[in-house]
Design a protein around this motif. Structure first.
Motif, PDB file in Angstrom:
ATOM      1  N   ASN A  82      -5.678   6.495 -13.818  1.00 55.89           N
ATOM      2  CA  ASN A  82      -5.515   5.729 -12.593  1.00 55.89           C
ATOM      3  C   ASN A  82      -6.770   5.804 -11.718  1.00 55.89           C
ATOM      4  OD1 ASN A  82      -2.683   4.450 -11.768  1.00 55.89           O
ATOM      5  ND2 ASN A  82      -2.292   6.145 -13.174  1.00 55.89           N
ATOM      6  N   ASP A  83      -7.398   6.973 -11.679  1.00 62.83           N
ATOM      7  CA  ASP A  83      -8.622   7.126 -10.888  1.00 62.83           C
ATOM      8  C   ASP A  83      -9.728   6.217 -11.406  1.00 62.83           C
ATOM      9  OD1 ASP A  83      -7.512   8.951  -9.175  1.00 62.83           O
ATOM     10  OD2 ASP A  83      -8.425  10.721 -10.114  1.00 62.83           O
ATOM     11  N   ILE A  84      -9.857   6.136 -12.736  1.00 62.29           N
ATOM     12  CA  ILE A  84     -10.895   5.302 -13.349  1.00 62.29           C
ATOM     13  C   ILE A  84     -10.675   3.834 -12.990  1.00 62.29           C
ATOM     14  CG2 ILE A  84     -11.803   4.444 -15.543  1.00 62.29           C
ATOM     15  CD1 ILE A  84     -11.083   7.285 -16.689  1.00 62.29           C
ATOM     16  N   VAL A  85      -9.428   3.398 -13.099  1.00 58.15           N
ATOM     17  CA  VAL A  85      -9.117   1.998 -12.815  1.00 58.15           C
ATOM     18  C   VAL A  85      -9.222   1.708 -11.324  1.00 58.15           C
ATOM     19  CG1 VAL A  85      -7.363   0.201 -12.975  1.00 58.15           C
ATOM     20  CG2 VAL A  85      -7.664   1.805 -14.854  1.00 58.15           C
ATOM     21  N   ASP A  86      -8.754   2.627 -10.493  1.00 57.23           N
ATOM     22  CA  ASP A  86      -8.834   2.429  -9.040  1.00 57.23           C
ATOM     23  C   ASP A  86     -10.284   2.286  -8.586  1.00 57.23           C
ATOM     24  OD1 ASP A  86      -6.102   2.573  -8.841  1.00 57.23           O
ATOM     25  OD2 ASP A  86      -6.041   4.636  -8.121  1.00 57.23           O
ATOM     26  N   GLU A  87     -11.154   3.094  -9.164  1.00 56.92           N
ATOM     27  CA  GLU A  87     -12.569   3.033  -8.805  1.00 56.92           C
ATOM     28  C   GLU A  87     -13.156   1.672  -9.180  1.00 56.92           C
ATOM     29  OE1 GLU A  87     -16.810   5.290  -9.814  1.00 56.92           O
ATOM     30  OE2 GLU A  87     -14.920   6.130 -10.531  1.00 56.92           O
ATOM     31  N   ALA A  92     -11.455  -1.140  -9.582  1.00 58.45           N
ATOM     32  CA  ALA A  92     -10.819  -2.161  -8.760  1.00 58.45           C
ATOM     33  C   ALA A  92     -11.367  -2.167  -7.343  1.00 58.45           C
ATOM     34  CB  ALA A  92      -9.307  -1.946  -8.736  1.00 58.45           C
ATOM     35  N   HIS A  93     -11.757  -1.013  -6.848  1.00 56.53           N
ATOM     36  CA  HIS A  93     -12.320  -0.928  -5.502  1.00 56.53           C
ATOM     37  C   HIS A  93     -13.622  -1.720  -5.421  1.00 56.53           C
ATOM     38  CE1 HIS A  93     -13.210   0.736  -1.554  1.00 56.53           C
ATOM     39  NE2 HIS A  93     -14.416   1.067  -1.980  1.00 56.53           N
ATOM     40  N   GLU A  94     -14.382  -1.693  -6.502  1.00 59.10           N
ATOM     41  CA  GLU A  94     -15.654  -2.424  -6.539  1.00 59.10           C
ATOM     42  C   GLU A  94     -15.449  -3.894  -6.893  1.00 59.10           C
ATOM     43  OE1 GLU A  94     -18.078  -0.361  -9.326  1.00 59.10           O
ATOM     44  OE2 GLU A  94     -18.248   1.464  -8.104  1.00 59.10           O
ATOM     45  N   ASN A  95     -14.345  -4.199  -7.552  1.00 61.19           N
ATOM     46  CA  ASN A  95     -14.065  -5.579  -7.978  1.00 61.19           C
ATOM     47  C   ASN A  95     -12.680  -5.982  -7.450  1.00 61.19           C
ATOM     48  OD1 ASN A  95     -16.404  -6.059 -10.101  1.00 61.19           O
ATOM     49  ND2 ASN A  95     -15.638  -4.000 -10.471  1.00 61.19           N
ATOM     50  N   ASN A  96     -11.682  -5.942  -8.310  1.00 65.34           N
ATOM     51  CA  ASN A  96     -10.275  -6.096  -7.929  1.00 65.34           C
ATOM     52  C   ASN A  96      -9.434  -5.686  -9.132  1.00 65.34           C
ATOM     53  OD1 ASN A  96      -9.910  -8.512  -9.656  1.00 65.34           O
ATOM     54  ND2 ASN A  96     -11.136  -9.542  -8.084  1.00 65.34           N
ATOM     55  N   TYR A  97      -8.107  -5.587  -8.938  1.00 65.04           N
ATOM     56  CA  TYR A  97      -7.264  -5.098 -10.030  1.00 65.04           C
ATOM     57  C   TYR A  97      -7.125  -6.118 -11.163  1.00 65.04           C
ATOM     58  CZ  TYR A  97      -5.948  -0.776  -7.738  1.00 65.04           C
ATOM     59  OH  TYR A  97      -5.995   0.479  -7.181  1.00 65.04           O
ATOM     60  N   GLU A  98      -7.213  -7.398 -10.817  1.00 67.81           N
ATOM     61  CA  GLU A  98      -7.155  -8.404 -11.869  1.00 67.81           C
ATOM     62  C   GLU A  98      -8.351  -8.260 -12.804  1.00 67.81           C
ATOM     63  OE1 GLU A  98      -7.190 -13.257 -12.300  1.00 67.81           O
ATOM     64  OE2 GLU A  98      -6.246 -12.345 -10.530  1.00 67.81           O
ATOM     65  N   LEU A 141     -11.226  -3.934 -18.168  1.00 71.23           N
ATOM     66  CA  LEU A 141     -11.188  -2.497 -18.405  1.00 71.23           C
ATOM     67  C   LEU A 141      -9.910  -2.059 -19.124  1.00 71.23           C
ATOM     68  CD1 LEU A 141     -12.458   0.298 -17.954  1.00 71.23           C
ATOM     69  CD2 LEU A 141     -11.419   0.309 -15.663  1.00 71.23           C
ATOM     70  N   VAL A 142      -8.755  -2.381 -18.537  1.00 73.87           N
ATOM     71  CA  VAL A 142      -7.489  -1.888 -19.077  1.00 73.87           C
ATOM     72  C   VAL A 142      -7.153  -2.529 -20.419  1.00 73.87           C
ATOM     73  CG1 VAL A 142      -5.020  -1.620 -18.662  1.00 73.87           C
ATOM     74  CG2 VAL A 142      -6.630  -1.413 -16.761  1.00 73.87           C
ATOM     75  N   ILE A 170      -0.939   0.366 -13.637  1.00 73.53           N
ATOM     76  CA  ILE A 170      -1.960  -0.639 -13.342  1.00 73.53           C
ATOM     77  C   ILE A 170      -1.326  -2.022 -13.210  1.00 73.53           C
ATOM     78  CG2 ILE A 170      -4.181  -1.573 -14.025  1.00 73.53           C
ATOM     79  CD1 ILE A 170      -3.974   1.545 -13.526  1.00 73.53           C
ATOM     80  N   LEU A 171      -0.340  -2.280 -14.030  1.00 68.82           N
ATOM     81  CA  LEU A 171       0.362  -3.560 -13.971  1.00 68.82           C
ATOM     82  C   LEU A 171       0.962  -3.790 -12.586  1.00 68.82           C
ATOM     83  CD1 LEU A 171       1.806  -6.071 -15.117  1.00 68.82           C
ATOM     84  CD2 LEU A 171       3.535  -4.534 -16.050  1.00 68.82           C
ATOM     85  N   LEU A 172       1.595  -2.782 -12.050  1.00 73.87           N
ATOM     86  CA  LEU A 172       2.223  -2.907 -10.738  1.00 73.87           C
ATOM     87  C   LEU A 172       1.183  -3.164  -9.644  1.00 73.87           C
ATOM     88  CD1 LEU A 172       4.895  -0.055 -11.002  1.00 73.87           C
ATOM     89  CD2 LEU A 172       5.305  -2.521 -11.054  1.00 73.87           C
ATOM     90  N   LYS A 173       0.061  -2.458  -9.710  1.00 75.61           N
ATOM     91  CA  LYS A 173      -1.000  -2.659  -8.726  1.00 75.61           C
ATOM     92  C   LYS A 173      -1.595  -4.057  -8.844  1.00 75.61           C
ATOM     93  CE  LYS A 173      -2.311   2.251  -8.751  1.00 75.61           C
ATOM     94  NZ  LYS A 173      -3.346   3.245  -9.139  1.00 75.61           N
ATOM     95  N   THR A 174      -1.784  -4.503 -10.088  1.00 75.78           N
ATOM     96  CA  THR A 174      -2.361  -5.828 -10.316  1.00 75.78           C
ATOM     97  C   THR A 174      -1.415  -6.919  -9.837  1.00 75.78           C
ATOM     98  OG1 THR A 174      -3.484  -4.947 -12.281  1.00 75.78           O
ATOM     99  CG2 THR A 174      -3.404  -7.342 -12.043  1.00 75.78           C
ATOM    100  N   ALA A 175      -0.139  -6.746 -10.161  1.00 81.69           N
ATOM    101  CA  ALA A 175       0.844  -7.743  -9.764  1.00 81.69           C
ATOM    102  C   ALA A 175       0.943  -7.854  -8.244  1.00 81.69           C
ATOM    103  CB  ALA A 175       2.211  -7.383 -10.348  1.00 81.69           C
ATOM    104  N   GLU A 176       0.891  -6.706  -7.564  1.00 77.96           N
ATOM    105  CA  GLU A 176       0.953  -6.706  -6.099  1.00 77.96           C
ATOM    106  C   GLU A 176      -0.238  -7.463  -5.519  1.00 77.96           C
ATOM    107  OE1 GLU A 176       1.139  -3.538  -2.341  1.00 77.96           O
ATOM    108  OE2 GLU A 176       1.113  -2.816  -4.407  1.00 77.96           O
ATOM    109  N   GLU A 177      -1.410  -7.177  -6.044  1.00 76.90           N
ATOM    110  CA  GLU A 177      -2.621  -7.854  -5.582  1.00 76.90           C
ATOM    111  C   GLU A 177      -2.562  -9.344  -5.900  1.00 76.90           C
ATOM    112  OE1 GLU A 177      -7.021  -6.420  -6.164  1.00 76.90           O
ATOM    113  OE2 GLU A 177      -6.493  -7.693  -7.868  1.00 76.90           O
ATOM    114  N   TYR A 178      -2.129  -9.671  -7.099  1.00 78.34           N
ATOM    115  CA  TYR A 178      -2.074 -11.060  -7.555  1.00 78.34           C
ATOM    116  C   TYR A 178      -1.094 -11.862  -6.702  1.00 78.34           C
ATOM    117  CZ  TYR A 178      -2.179 -14.876 -11.002  1.00 78.34           C
ATOM    118  OH  TYR A 178      -2.346 -16.077 -11.634  1.00 78.34           O
TER     119      TYR A 178
END
Length: 220
Positions: free
Chosen positions: A22-27, A29-35, A41-42, A74-82
């Motif tokens: 989660n830390d790797i993906v969050d980092e 996404a912080h620079e880009n976005n979760y999508e 990445l994922v 990651i799916l949940l975070k991406t869906a929320e952002e999307y």
């Protein structure tokens, strides 16, 4: 070339380190976005993990379970952002999705469902191990123009041909459109035609456009 971030995420998946993953993906996404994180990445890391799993059949089921939970995080975070970016959704139509007979790898299918729903589709998710007649009966009952069938491995992807034959035998060729997807179709694109798919997409985000295109092609 596989990036260092993908390699790091793959390693976290292999050792079931949910926190590190989660830390790797969050980092990222912080620079880009979760999508972007999901697509760049994922999904590549999960694809590599799937290959690793197939080459190591004795891998712990618990390891596979945690990998699935990581992807779900990651799916949940991406869906929320999307969803936040698509507050005013235009109704697109009705779709039926499921994993084909004998296939139980649900993550890809669930990703597709989330992005379809976020884009304005009414999705009827039939789950795993779905028989051809179940797909078709649901599509006809709900008024769907597009069926999405998922399979991870070749041995199960061959069962999609049964669905193709059932659609054609019932007289719904070019009416009920068949989208196919899963890791094996990325590895072997020629299988799309062999199993009778009307189209495929390399990832869940691209599946949204595919379903829209197939819906427009439907003669229903």
């Amino acid at each position: 070339m596989i990036s260092q971030q993908i390699k790091s995420l793959l390693q976290a998946l292999k050792v079931s380190d949910r926190h590190a993953a989660n830390d790797i993906v969050d980092e990222y996404a912080h620079e880009n976005n979760y999508e972007a994180a999901l697509q760049n990445l994922v999904e590549p890391a999960l694809h590599l993990f799937g290959e690793y799993w197939m080459k190591n059949p004795d891998i712990s089921l618990a390891n596979g379970y945690i990998a699935g939970k990581i992807a779900e995080d990651i799916l949940l975070k991406t869906a929320e952002e999307y969803n936040k970016r698509n507050i005013e959704k235009t109704y697109k139509g009705i779709a039926v999705v499921g994993n084909i007979e004998d296939d139980y790898h649900s993550l890809g299918r669930r990703l597709v469902s989330v992005f379809l729903e976020a884009s304005g589709w009414e999705v009827h998710d039939l789950g795993n191990d779905v028989l051809p007649e179940e797909f078709i009966n649901c599509a006809l009952d709900k008024g769907a123009k597009v069926i999405g069938a998922s399979a991870m491995m070749f041995v199960n992807a061959k069962n999609i041909k049964k669905l193709r034959d059932e659609i054609d035998n019932r007289g719904y060729k070019d009416k009920l459109m068949l989208a196919v997807g899963g890791a094996i179709f990325n590895l072997r694109p020629e299988l799309v035609e062999k199993v009778g798919g009307d189209g495929s997409a390399p990832n869940a985000i691209s599946a949204v456009k595919l379903f829209e295109e197939l819906s427009m092609r439907s003669k229903l």
